[in-house]
Design an enzyme around this catalytic site. Structure first.
Site, short mmCIF file in Angstrom:
data_model
loop_
_atom_site.label_atom_id
_atom_site.label_comp_id
_atom_site.label_asym_id
_atom_site.label_seq_id
_atom_site.Cartn_x
_atom_site.Cartn_y
_atom_site.Cartn_z
N GLY A 70 7.31 6.45 -10.18
CA GLY A 70 5.90 6.74 -10.38
C GLY A 70 5.19 6.82 -9.04
N GLN B 292 -1.85 6.77 -3.42
CA GLN B 292 -0.71 6.46 -2.54
C GLN B 292 -0.39 7.58 -1.57
OE1 GLN B 292 1.88 5.06 -6.04
NE2 GLN B 292 2.65 3.86 -4.33
N CYS C 103 7.28 -0.92 -5.29
CA CYS C 103 6.22 0.07 -5.11
C CYS C 103 6.54 0.89 -3.87
CB CYS C 103 4.89 -0.66 -4.94
SG CYS C 103 3.48 0.44 -4.73
N LEU C 104 6.39 2.21 -3.96
CA LEU C 104 6.69 3.06 -2.79
C LEU C 104 5.79 2.72 -1.61
CD1 LEU C 104 7.33 6.60 -4.34
CD2 LEU C 104 9.00 4.94 -3.52
N HIS D 102 1.58 -0.14 -14.02
CA HIS D 102 1.62 -0.28 -12.55
C HIS D 102 0.81 0.85 -11.90
CE1 HIS D 102 4.05 -1.07 -8.70
NE2 HIS D 102 3.43 0.07 -8.44
N GLU D 103 0.99 2.09 -12.39
CA GLU D 103 0.29 3.24 -11.79
C GLU D 103 -1.20 3.21 -12.09
OE1 GLU D 103 1.83 4.78 -9.57
OE2 GLU D 103 3.78 4.02 -10.14
N HIS E 82 -2.99 1.08 -9.73
CA HIS E 82 -3.24 1.73 -8.44
C HIS E 82 -4.60 2.44 -8.45
CE1 HIS E 82 0.19 1.18 -5.85
NE2 HIS E 82 1.05 1.60 -6.75
CO CO Z 1 3.08 1.30 -6.78
#
Ligand code: CO
Length: 169
Positions: A46, A51, A96-97, A138-139, A142
């Site tokens: 995701g 991000q 998380c990226l 999670h997204e 963000h």
């Molecule tokens: Co993340």
């Protein structure tokens, strides 16, 4: 398409609250394609617009994230709203990226219902469980400037941030 630069923690950008998308125009469509390419390049499941530095309520998710043997099936989610969360909670180890190589167990509702707009500006609803439910929650966090380690106790959170800072130096 292009691979975009990822915004990494502790950048303050990640704490911004993203804005609702009013017009799904060519710019948004291009951004969604670039976000998909960026997510796949980094082997993420995701990726939220914030991000890649765009404070817009949009994310991409790999709908095959829970089926490792299948090729990726990316979906663009615009202006998501959670319409139902199960009372049952479940723990998953999340990453998380934007916070490379850091993983922590987080507890969230096991199932969620989600209303959103597609890239074709259609309103859809979907019910998700398992890893995909974790991923969308999670997204969506963000979009509100929330990061997964915010759910840890203060002690664990401080320890997590400390460990991360040491890794970066
Ligand atoms: Co993340």
């Amino acid at each position: 398409m292009a691979i975009l630069d990822i915004v990494y923690f502790p950048s303050k950008i990640l704490r911004e609250k993203s804005k609702k998308i009013i017009n799904i125009d060519e710019k948004i469509k291009q951004l969604s394609l670039d976000m998909i390419e960026t997510m796949l390049e980094h082997k993420g499941v995701g990726l939220a617009a914030i991000q890649v530095g765009e404070p817009l309520r949009m994310f991409v998710i790999d709908m095959h994230a829970d089926k490792e043997e299948l090729s990726p099936n990316p979906l663009v989610i615009i202006n998501p709203v959670v319409t139902h969360q199960s009372a049952t909670l479940r723990s998953y180890t999340e990453g998380c990226l934007s916070i490379p190589e850091m993983y922590e167990e987080v507890q969230r509702p096991e199932a969620v219902k989600l209303k959103y707009q597609t890239i074709e500006n259609k309103i859809e609803e979907m019910h998700l469980t398992g890893l995909l439910a974790v991923c969308v929650q999670h997204e969506i966090d963000h979009l509100d400037g929330v990061l997964f380690f915010d759910y840890l106790s203060k002690l664990k959170k401080d320890r997590f941030i400390n460990k991360f800072s040491k890794k970066q130096n």
